[in-house]
Scaffold this active site. Structure first.
Site, PDB file in Angstrom:
ATOM      1  N   GLU A  23     -53.401 -28.554  60.179  1.00 28.59           N
ATOM      2  CA  GLU A  23     -52.689 -29.211  59.090  1.00 28.59           C
ATOM      3  C   GLU A  23     -51.216 -29.384  59.444  1.00 28.59           C
ATOM      4  O   GLU A  23     -50.618 -28.532  60.111  1.00 28.59           O
ATOM      5  CB  GLU A  23     -52.855 -28.421  57.784  1.00 28.59           C
ATOM      6  CG  GLU A  23     -54.292 -28.488  57.271  1.00 28.59           C
ATOM      7  CD  GLU A  23     -54.506 -27.765  55.949  1.00 28.59           C
ATOM      8  OE1 GLU A  23     -55.417 -28.171  55.211  1.00 28.59           O
ATOM      9  OE2 GLU A  23     -53.778 -26.796  55.665  1.00 28.59           O
TER      10      GLU A  23
ATOM     11  N   CYS B 173     -54.741 -18.626  63.893  1.00 32.01           N
ATOM     12  CA  CYS B 173     -53.621 -17.740  64.220  1.00 32.01           C
ATOM     13  C   CYS B 173     -54.179 -16.362  64.547  1.00 32.01           C
ATOM     14  O   CYS B 173     -55.175 -15.921  63.971  1.00 32.01           O
ATOM     15  CB  CYS B 173     -52.656 -17.653  63.045  1.00 32.01           C
ATOM     16  SG  CYS B 173     -51.121 -16.773  63.438  1.00 32.01           S
TER      17      CYS B 173
ATOM     18  N   CYS C 163     -50.541 -14.536  54.340  1.00 33.58           N
ATOM     19  CA  CYS C 163     -50.600 -15.916  54.828  1.00 33.58           C
ATOM     20  C   CYS C 163     -52.038 -16.395  54.898  1.00 33.58           C
ATOM     21  O   CYS C 163     -52.895 -15.744  55.497  1.00 33.58           O
ATOM     22  CB  CYS C 163     -49.955 -15.987  56.213  1.00 33.58           C
ATOM     23  SG  CYS C 163     -49.987 -17.637  56.952  1.00 33.58           S
TER      24      CYS C 163
END
Length: 397
Positions: A115, A135, A142
């Site tokens: 994104e 990630c 997050c």
């Protein structure tokens, strides 16, 4: 953990060459572009000139068709078309927020998606760029951190995000126009999207050098900010090889809390991180380090935290970006109350530091800070799973 420990991620970066096809020119450095043209038969005496011409067509004019490169001969254009492609990531969806924020779901080689977010502001526009699919850092506040790391993005896939945003904004000059004839709608880049940029250093560096090149997209290094969660050994290298501004996802004032919020802290703790920041080659009053601090109710938002934060960063030219927590499905935290955020900001401000409170943008389309997570990789976790991984028991939400 010593600084000599290996820090690179053992993840695949998709090769620059497309499977069983011509090489993609997007993302090649100037030197790599010259080498590619030589290998395709460009005479050595011409290669520097041809590389410069191609560079301007690609990054100054935004041209994607060799046939439109009218200062090249027809034969040479045919040679280019036989050996190369000009390929950007594919925009799958484009969402527009009520506040004007744009979120792009972008598909890259291998079918993976990331994104990208464009945030319009008065007199400027900022593009939030991703550097990895997923990630590895698992920061508990997050949304991206709940998605496993798949792979690094190539330099072409990183700079391609900038180029596709310029496409959507209509920012490339029209035929006969110079780059100065169009308003600069995309004026800033922040490497704050999906992934840890310093775990994909070389590709991030090469992409940003393309963005800064004066004969192309031509963004000042001071209009590019790289955000890291604290990969200490790569911090000085960022100044030396990229030269951009630096932001740090700080978020806590004790190792105990930061270990839970930003688990990389277990490898390089607050003391080690701050020592690296004090020595950051670009640090000055005009190029301050930004400390990003997400405001989590009852976790890191007390007056004591604010005073401790001020004490910790003493001697570092800095500003503190206070970020109201942007909630996402299953999040184990809630946003601090506005009065609490304001009280925290006042303590920091009274100590002599700028302490802007970031206005949440694009929340209605899940485009705000900490909310990015590609749709195809969105393996839903329960609140209990997320809380257990964060080590916070029942959580506060």
């Amino acid at each position: 953990m010593t600084a000599s420990a290996p820090i690179t991620q053992d993840v695949l970066t998709f090769p620059r060459k497309l499977p069983d096809g011509p090489a993609n020119l997007i993302g090649l450095t100037r030197e790599q572009l010259r080498e590619a043209l030589l290998a395709a038969g460009t005479p050595e005496k011409q290669v520097k000139m041809r590389a410069n011409q191609l560079w301007q067509w690609l990054y100054q004019k935004g041209v994607r068709d060799f046939e439109e490169m009218t200062n090249l001969s027809k034969d040479y254009r045919a040679t280019l078309a036989e050996n190369f492609v000009i390929a950007l990531p594919e925009v799958v969806t484009r969402e527009l927020s009520e506040d004007g924020t744009r979120k792009y779901l972008v598909r890259i080689a291998g079918g993976h998606e990331v994104e990208v977010v464009y945030i319009p502001e008065e007199g400027r526009g900022t593009l939030c760029v991703s550097s990895q699919v997923g990630c590895t850092l698992t920061c508990s506040f997050c949304h991206t951190g709940t998605q496993k790391l798949v792979r690094n993005l190539t330099a072409g896939e990183i700079i391609g995000q900038v180029m596709l945003a310029r496409d959507d904004l209509g920012e490339w000059p029209e035929p006969g126009q110079g780059p100065e004839d169009k308003p600069r709608l995309l004026s800033n880049i922040v490497l704050m999207g999906m992934g840890e940029p310093l775990y994909n250093f070389e590709n991030v560096r090469d992409a940003m050098k393309i963005a800064m090149d004066p004969e192309g997209i031509c963004l000042s290094r001071r209009r590019i900010t790289l955000s890291t969660s604290g990969v200490v050994p790569e911090i000085a290298r960022t100044a030396q090889e990229i030269g951009c501004l630096l932001a740090v996802s700080f978020h806590a004032t004790t190792d105990d809390v930061r270990d839970k919020l930003v688990p990389i802290n277990k490898r390089w703790n607050i003391e080690e991180l701050l020592e690296a920041l004090k020595e950051y080659p670009k640090v000055s009053n005009s190029e301050r380090i930004t400390f990003e601090y997400v405001m989590l109710k009852g976790v890191n938002d007390s007056d004591e935290d604010a005073r401790r934060l001020v004490s910790l960063i003493k001697g570092i030219p800095a500003k503190i970006n206070l970020i109201p927590f942007n909630e996402w499905p299953g999040a184990p935290y809630t946003r601090s109350d506005w009065k609490r955020i304001k009280a925290f900001a006042d303590i920091v401000h009274d100590a002599g530091y700028a302490s802007p409170i970031r206005k949440p943008r694009g929340e209605d389309i899940m485009a705000a800070c900490g909310q990015l997570k590609s749709a195809t990789e969105r393996a839903r976790k329960s609140r209990k799973q997320i809380e257990a991984e964060a080590g916070i028991g029942n959580g506060s939400a």
